[in-house]
Write an enzyme that holds these catalytic residues in place. Structure first.
Site, PDB file in Angstrom:
ATOM      1  N   HIS A  18       0.747  -1.083   0.039  1.00 58.79           N
ATOM      2  CA  HIS A  18      -0.085   0.036   0.098  1.00 58.79           C
ATOM      3  C   HIS A  18       0.966   1.217  -0.175  1.00 58.79           C
ATOM      4  O   HIS A  18       1.139   1.763   0.971  1.00 58.79           O
ATOM      5  CB  HIS A  18      -1.014  -0.026   1.394  1.00 58.79           C
ATOM      6  CG  HIS A  18      -2.172   1.055   1.270  1.00 58.79           C
ATOM      7  ND1 HIS A  18      -2.993   1.055   2.242  1.00 58.79           N
ATOM      8  CD2 HIS A  18      -2.226   1.839   0.585  1.00 58.79           C
ATOM      9  CE1 HIS A  18      -3.813   2.009   1.846  1.00 58.79           C
ATOM     10  NE2 HIS A  18      -3.453   2.828   1.026  1.00 58.79           N
TER      11      HIS A  18
ATOM     12  N   HIS B 104       1.158   5.081  -2.084  1.00 57.74           N
ATOM     13  CA  HIS B 104       0.705   6.071  -3.352  1.00 57.74           C
ATOM     14  C   HIS B 104       1.684   7.062  -3.811  1.00 57.74           C
ATOM     15  O   HIS B 104       2.593   7.365  -2.945  1.00 57.74           O
ATOM     16  CB  HIS B 104      -0.559   6.714  -2.450  1.00 57.74           C
ATOM     17  CG  HIS B 104      -1.637   6.174  -1.974  1.00 57.74           C
ATOM     18  ND1 HIS B 104      -2.392   5.377  -2.830  1.00 57.74           N
ATOM     19  CD2 HIS B 104      -2.243   5.805  -0.920  1.00 57.74           C
ATOM     20  CE1 HIS B 104      -3.207   4.811  -2.339  1.00 57.74           C
ATOM     21  NE2 HIS B 104      -3.233   4.922  -0.905  1.00 57.74           N
TER      22      HIS B 104
ATOM     23  N   ARG C  68      -2.153   8.835  -6.171  1.00 55.62           N
ATOM     24  CA  ARG C  68      -2.705   9.506  -4.914  1.00 55.62           C
ATOM     25  C   ARG C  68      -4.005   9.166  -4.625  1.00 55.62           C
ATOM     26  O   ARG C  68      -4.978   9.409  -5.380  1.00 55.62           O
ATOM     27  CB  ARG C  68      -2.248  10.934  -4.989  1.00 55.62           C
ATOM     28  CG  ARG C  68      -2.675  11.647  -3.208  1.00 55.62           C
ATOM     29  CD  ARG C  68      -2.847  13.238  -3.715  1.00 55.62           C
ATOM     30  NE  ARG C  68      -1.297  13.690  -4.046  1.00 55.62           N
ATOM     31  CZ  ARG C  68      -0.404  14.199  -2.930  1.00 55.62           C
ATOM     32  NH1 ARG C  68      -1.029  14.297  -1.614  1.00 55.62           N
ATOM     33  NH2 ARG C  68       0.717  14.665  -3.365  1.00 55.62           N
ATOM     34  N   ALA C  69      -4.662   8.518  -3.445  1.00 52.69           N
ATOM     35  CA  ALA C  69      -5.826   8.125  -3.126  1.00 52.69           C
ATOM     36  C   ALA C  69      -6.656   9.281  -3.303  1.00 52.69           C
ATOM     37  O   ALA C  69      -7.741   9.366  -3.807  1.00 52.69           O
ATOM     38  CB  ALA C  69      -5.848   7.475  -1.898  1.00 52.69           C
TER      39      ALA C  69
ATOM     40  N   HIS D  46     -10.706   1.053  -1.811  1.00 49.96           N
ATOM     41  CA  HIS D  46     -10.089   2.577  -1.197  1.00 49.96           C
ATOM     42  C   HIS D  46     -10.928   3.550  -1.573  1.00 49.96           C
ATOM     43  O   HIS D  46     -10.989   3.965  -2.755  1.00 49.96           O
ATOM     44  CB  HIS D  46      -8.734   2.548  -1.689  1.00 49.96           C
ATOM     45  CG  HIS D  46      -7.883   3.457  -0.867  1.00 49.96           C
ATOM     46  ND1 HIS D  46      -8.238   4.682  -0.398  1.00 49.96           N
ATOM     47  CD2 HIS D  46      -6.466   3.176  -0.327  1.00 49.96           C
ATOM     48  CE1 HIS D  46      -7.125   5.064   0.210  1.00 49.96           C
ATOM     49  NE2 HIS D  46      -6.291   4.421   0.347  1.00 49.96           N
TER      50      HIS D  46
ATOM     51  N   TYR E 264     -11.862   7.628   5.280  1.00 49.75           N
ATOM     52  CA  TYR E 264     -11.196   6.424   4.794  1.00 49.75           C
ATOM     53  C   TYR E 264     -11.850   5.275   5.828  1.00 49.75           C
ATOM     54  O   TYR E 264     -12.038   4.068   5.178  1.00 49.75           O
ATOM     55  CB  TYR E 264      -9.859   6.532   4.986  1.00 49.75           C
ATOM     56  CG  TYR E 264      -9.133   7.288   4.017  1.00 49.75           C
ATOM     57  CD1 TYR E 264      -9.810   7.999   2.839  1.00 49.75           C
ATOM     58  CD2 TYR E 264      -7.738   7.333   3.923  1.00 49.75           C
ATOM     59  CE1 TYR E 264      -9.198   8.681   1.824  1.00 49.75           C
ATOM     60  CE2 TYR E 264      -6.948   7.938   2.668  1.00 49.75           C
ATOM     61  CZ  TYR E 264      -7.924   8.769   1.740  1.00 49.75           C
ATOM     62  OH  TYR E 264      -7.248   9.550   0.650  1.00 49.75           O
TER      63      TYR E 264
ATOM     64  N   HIS F 294      -5.893   0.195   5.580  1.00 53.06           N
ATOM     65  CA  HIS F 294      -5.821   0.912   6.879  1.00 53.06           C
ATOM     66  C   HIS F 294      -6.391  -0.217   8.311  1.00 53.06           C
ATOM     67  O   HIS F 294      -7.122   0.299   8.993  1.00 53.06           O
ATOM     68  CB  HIS F 294      -6.969   2.199   6.815  1.00 53.06           C
ATOM     69  CG  HIS F 294      -6.702   2.780   5.721  1.00 53.06           C
ATOM     70  ND1 HIS F 294      -7.599   2.960   4.711  1.00 53.06           N
ATOM     71  CD2 HIS F 294      -5.693   3.404   5.133  1.00 53.06           C
ATOM     72  CE1 HIS F 294      -7.267   3.605   3.772  1.00 53.06           C
ATOM     73  NE2 HIS F 294      -6.030   4.135   3.932  1.00 53.06           N
TER      74      HIS F 294
ATOM     75  N   GLU G  92       1.583   2.714   3.834  1.00 58.16           N
ATOM     76  CA  GLU G  92       1.141   3.882   3.142  1.00 58.16           C
ATOM     77  C   GLU G  92       1.983   4.836   3.328  1.00 58.16           C
ATOM     78  O   GLU G  92       1.643   6.020   3.602  1.00 58.16           O
ATOM     79  CB  GLU G  92      -0.462   4.388   3.885  1.00 58.16           C
ATOM     80  CG  GLU G  92      -1.238   5.065   3.005  1.00 58.16           C
ATOM     81  CD  GLU G  92      -2.472   5.216   3.579  1.00 58.16           C
ATOM     82  OE1 GLU G  92      -3.474   5.707   3.033  1.00 58.16           O
ATOM     83  OE2 GLU G  92      -2.947   4.847   4.780  1.00 58.16           O
TER      84      GLU G  92
END
Length: 345
Positions: free
Chosen positions: A6, A8, A70-71, A176, A192, A221, A282
């Site tokens: 995970h 980004h 990028r989420a 996500h 999130y 997460h 992350e």
């Protein structure tokens, strides 16, 4: 090998962000629309942009990051379906370039051009393109409305054309959400975690994996609130006359370790079967600061797993590498092919 599943692209070049600003401004004023989709970003700029991630990989002891746009930047609720398709393609192309330039550090995961109220089957062309480019997975947003949850739940047949293609391509999806446009929900601290928890509950209520036995979802997460309330979900499944969670969901649903304190990781390892845990940090994502109680970065999650005395070496290998290769079969093939080629020389 230590695989972080995970990551980004949070250090993307400014040219990409400038394009996005012009693209959205062009919806209101066509004269402000960017004249070209050519960003003019050189390979050297791309390599330079991910140096912070590579530095932390080395310092924290990980080897490979599964890398996606990028989420918060996916922003499926912003713009139109057409701008979303263009934006997704451009974002994914940058991920592909980074991973091609630095294959020992990054493996590609893409974003889908989802849009509120638009059938997920419209994402299939981009999904097929990503598969041809060697992507190992995609991010799937259960709430393209950005905090308002206007689309059907994940178990609805609305999603089935996309699931069929994911299974056909052997592509894994991380569930996500993106940024929140609902002021009630802070995007990383609430939206999130809400998204993770809600997705799990939707899957519990349905029978999706009867129809898609090979579909694989990763809930990030740490699964939101799920591990802390594991007894609640076991009890709800029982009241709904569902099979035990191990049979009902855990052959298809997995959790990452983006939990930013040791007690949280310790709880996950006690509650969630080891076969369902995948290492992730992350890195350069939601929380970048240093914990004053420990003096270490919150998102240095490897050190929390290293401290778990209850893990056997076999279990530790599963969390750091084995489970990632099993849950992401395209990643396993990518790494196996790379290993075979290296042995030839």
């Amino acid at each position: 090998m230590i695989i972080d599943i995970h990551g980004h692209y949070t250090t993307e070049p400014q040219a990409l962000l400038a394009f996005r600003d012009k693209q959205l401004a062009g919806l209101a004023d066509p004269t402000r629309k960017p004249a070209t989709t050519e960003l003019g970003i050189a390979d050297e700029q791309l390599v330079k942009s991910v140096e912070p991630q590579m530095k932390l990989q080395k310092e924290r002891g990980s080897d490979l990051t599964v890398f996606s746009p990028r989420a918060a930047g996916m922003a499926h609720h912003v713009g139109s379906e057409a701008t979303g398709i263009e934006w997704s393609r451009m974002s994914n192309d940058l991920i592909h370039r980074v991973c091609t330039l630095l294959p020992d550090n990054f493996a590609p995961v893409g974003q889908l051009p989802q849009h509120p109220g638009v059938s997920p089957k419209n994402c299939v062309p981009e999904l097929e393109r990503l598969a041809k480019l060697g992507f190992v997975g995609v991010n799937l947003n259960p709430d393209p409305a950005g905090g308002y949850w206007t689309d059907p739940p994940l178990t609805d047949k609305w999603w089935y054309p996309l699931y069929e293609k994911l299974c056909e391509l052997d592509m894994t999806a991380m569930i996500h959400v993106t940024s929140s446009c609902n002021p009630n929900f802070h995007y990383t601290g609430a939206h999130y975690i809400n998204g993770d928890t809600t997705a799990f509950m939707q899957l519990l209520q349905g029978n999706l994996f009867r129809d898609f036995a090979t579909l694989k979802f990763v809930i990030p997460h740490g699964g939101g609130a799920v591990p802390f309330h594991w007894g609640r979900y076991r009890g709800l499944a029982q009241e709904m006359k569902k099979p035990l969670l191990g049979e009902h969901l855990l052959r298809n649903v997995f959790f990452d370790t983006c939990v930013y304190h040791y007690p949280g990781i310790e709880l996950m390892a006690k509650v969630i079967p080891i076969d369902n845990l995948l290492f992730a940090s992350e890195m350069l994502g939601a929380v970048k600061g240093i914990d004053p109680e420990t003096g270490h970065y919150y998102d240095d999650t490897k050190r929390y797993i290293d401290q778990l005395r209850t893990l056997s070496e076999g279990d530790r290998h599963k969390i750091f590498e084995g489970n990632a290769r099993r849950v992401y079969p395209r990643l396993d093939r990518l790494l196996s092919n790379r290993s075979s080629r290296s042995k030839q020389f």
